[in-house]
Design an enzyme around this catalytic site. Structure first.
Site, PDB file in Angstrom:
ATOM      1  N   ARG A  57      84.856  57.559  42.419  1.00 53.89           N
ATOM      2  CA  ARG A  57      83.811  58.085  41.266  1.00 53.89           C
ATOM      3  C   ARG A  57      82.661  57.283  41.312  1.00 53.89           C
ATOM      4  NH1 ARG A  57      85.249  57.289  36.668  1.00 53.89           N
ATOM      5  NH2 ARG A  57      87.325  58.243  36.569  1.00 53.89           N
ATOM      6  N   TYR A 109      62.462  76.140  35.365  1.00 55.30           N
ATOM      7  CA  TYR A 109      63.813  76.882  35.879  1.00 55.30           C
ATOM      8  C   TYR A 109      64.782  77.382  34.849  1.00 55.30           C
ATOM      9  CZ  TYR A 109      68.212  77.147  38.397  1.00 55.30           C
ATOM     10  OH  TYR A 109      69.268  77.595  38.942  1.00 55.30           O
ATOM     11  N   ASP A 181      60.744  67.477  37.978  1.00 56.85           N
ATOM     12  CA  ASP A 181      61.419  68.152  38.681  1.00 56.85           C
ATOM     13  C   ASP A 181      61.005  68.574  40.078  1.00 56.85           C
ATOM     14  OD1 ASP A 181      62.980  70.239  40.012  1.00 56.85           O
ATOM     15  OD2 ASP A 181      63.747  71.154  38.219  1.00 56.85           O
ATOM     16  N   LYS A 206      68.161  72.883  47.412  1.00 54.08           N
ATOM     17  CA  LYS A 206      67.155  73.494  48.105  1.00 54.08           C
ATOM     18  C   LYS A 206      66.545  72.840  49.248  1.00 54.08           C
ATOM     19  CE  LYS A 206      68.229  75.850  43.999  1.00 54.08           C
ATOM     20  NZ  LYS A 206      67.420  75.602  43.057  1.00 54.08           N
TER      21      LYS A 206
HETATM   22  C1  LIG Z   1      67.989  75.399  41.685  1.00 49.11           C
HETATM   23  C2  LIG Z   1      67.142  74.621  40.580  1.00 49.11           C
HETATM   24  C3  LIG Z   1      67.556  73.600  39.749  1.00 49.11           C
HETATM   25  C4  LIG Z   1      69.177  73.475  39.294  1.00 49.11           C
HETATM   26  O1  LIG Z   1      69.625  73.128  40.553  1.00 49.11           O
HETATM   27  P1  LIG Z   1      71.398  73.383  40.919  1.00 49.11           P
HETATM   28  O2  LIG Z   1      71.476  72.577  41.988  1.00 49.11           O
HETATM   29  O3  LIG Z   1      71.277  74.920  41.147  1.00 49.11           O
HETATM   30  O4  LIG Z   1      72.004  73.111  39.725  1.00 49.11           O
HETATM   31  C5  LIG Z   1      66.568  73.058  38.875  1.00 49.11           C
HETATM   32  N1  LIG Z   1      65.359  72.904  38.918  1.00 49.11           N
HETATM   33  C6  LIG Z   1      64.980  73.939  39.998  1.00 49.11           C
HETATM   34  C7  LIG Z   1      63.253  73.965  40.161  1.00 49.11           C
HETATM   35  C8  LIG Z   1      65.742  74.733  40.772  1.00 49.11           C
HETATM   36  O5  LIG Z   1      65.018  75.418  41.655  1.00 49.11           O
END
Ligand SMILES: *Cc1c(COP(=O)(O)O)cnc(C)c1O
Length: 392
Positions: A57, A109, A181, A206
């Site tokens: 961890r 998001y 983000d 992504k």
């Molecule tokens: C998918 C996404 C998230 C969340 O991420 P996860 O890996 O699904 O927890 C946060 N911000 C954006 C812009 C996203 O496209």
């Protein structure tokens, strides 16, 4: 262990860093690719006598290599990885305490909005969501309680462009930090730390992973204090990614620049097709000259990304559903940034957790369709959308 500081990747170009930064042949065998250290614990030769690894961890070499690689791609001091993008966000919000306030941009998001409103509000961390296209409103909006500005640019799904540099200037003048983000842009197209941001967060699920086969998140820090605290939270709260998942993200990143280039090419071609089609209404893409954030996007991004959103010319929700049902290559699915093309209906899928009124206020219409344009041949992708439009 700390190859990040010993390897001179700072002088490398981005396309070389994706493949090499932080990565080194395995010391034991010379394996060129980073091994998957699938272990929960490490043998000690005597109590406290170990090689820097006690329990997984806290430390895992596959994860360490990925963290060093990510830090170099975003020009950060260091990175910390988590089991998902939202777990990465969760760790960032844990930097704050009851009574603190976070200002978010207004078309975040859906899951980010939900975490602030439905989880952290319960712990006394307040949040408000503002349209930051005009960053100057922050002069008024920031109060003594405000500790963080949380933004996405381009935003999801309306592809709004925010002036990251200006937002950081105003926030910093009031002692407030900024987290970007950067999931949509990727570090290949945009490097928020260089624009002034303090923290960058990614859903590595992504574009970084790029193959829609893993859930993963990361945070890249500019300041030692944040890096130390987030590393502590990674171990203390424990939302760690598994070594196999870290390996998959490392592998995905090696082709990030090639994939994103192709996705941008295809998204541009798709946009041109949509614009001339009589059944299409508004098209959202920052690469369009008439997009309100076009000039800004040209300045703070290298290209305009692989996401395109559009509305149909008709207001009929039946038509929207027909189009969503009739593509053969574009799969109707949440997520984005994979090699394969996907389409989503944000108001019923990714953004369903945002109240309808709030959605409409942010400009997200019920009929909006978002495409994550993949790296297939662009003629096949355009044909697929054309076929789907022909049924309405
Ligand atoms: C998918 C996404 C998230 C969340 O991420 P996860 O890996 O699904 O927890 C946060 N911000 C954006 C812009 C996203 O496209």
């Amino acid at each position: 262990m700390d190859s990040y500081s010993t390897k001179n990747f700072q002088s490398m170009k981005f396309e070389t860093k994706t493949i090499h930064a932080g990565v080194h042949p395995d010391e034991l065998t010379g394996a060129v690719m980073t091994p998957i250290y699938q272990t929960s614990t490490y043998a000690q030769s005597g109590p406290g006598d170990h090689k820097g690894f006690e329990y997984a961890r806290g430390h895992n070499l596959t994860r360490d290599v990925l963290q060093n690689n990510l830090a170099s791609l975003e020009n950060g001091l260091g990175a910390v990885c988590f089991g998902s993008g939202l777990a990465a966000m969760d760790a960032i919000i844990k930097l704050f305490k009851s009574g603190d306030e976070i200002i978010g941009s207004n078309d975040l998001y859906g899951g980010s909005y939900r975490q602030l409103r439905a989880v952290y509000a319960g712990f006394g961390i307040e949040s408000k969501f503002l349209n930051l296209v005009n960053p100057e409103i922050l002069h008024e909006a920031i109060s003594d309680k405000t500790k963080l500005i949380w933004i996405e640019s381009p935003s999801n799904p309306l592809l709004q462009i925010l002036d990251i540099k200006r937002i950081c200037e105003i926030a910093h003048s009031k002692g407030v930090k900024v987290c970007v983000d950067n999931t949509f842009a990727t570090p290949y197209l945009q490097q928020p730390l260089d624009l002034g941001a303090d923290i960058v967060m990614h859903s590595a699920t992504k574009y970084l992973g790029g193959h829609s086969d893993v859930i993963h998140g990361c945070v890249v820090c500019k300041h030692q204090e944040d890096l130390d605290r987030l590393s502590f939270i990674q171990n203390a709260s424990g939302a760690v990614p598994g070594p196999m998942d870290c390996f998959l993200i490392l592998r995905g990143i090696k082709t990030l620049h090639v994939r994103v280039e192709r996705a941008c090419d295809n998204a541009e071609a798709m946009t041109a097709f949509l614009l001339q089609h009589e059944k299409i209404g508004r098209v959202y893409y920052p690469g369009l000259q008439n997009h309100p954030g076009h000039e800004l996007a040209k300045n703070q991004m290298n290209r305009f990304g692989g996401i395109v959103s559009f509305e149909l010319a008709s207001d009929s929700m039946d038509d929207v559903h027909e189009v969503l049902k009739h593509t053969k290559i574009f799969a109707l699915a949440e997520s984005l940034g994979g090699v394969e093309s996907l389409m989503t209906h944000p108001s019923s899928m990714t953004h369903g957790s945002i109240p309808r009124e709030e959605r409409l206020k942010a400009g997200l219409k019920d009929g909006l369709i978002r495409l994550s344009v993949g790296i297939e041949h662009q003629e096949d992708l355009i044909q697929d959308i054309e076929n789907a439009l022909s049924v309405i």
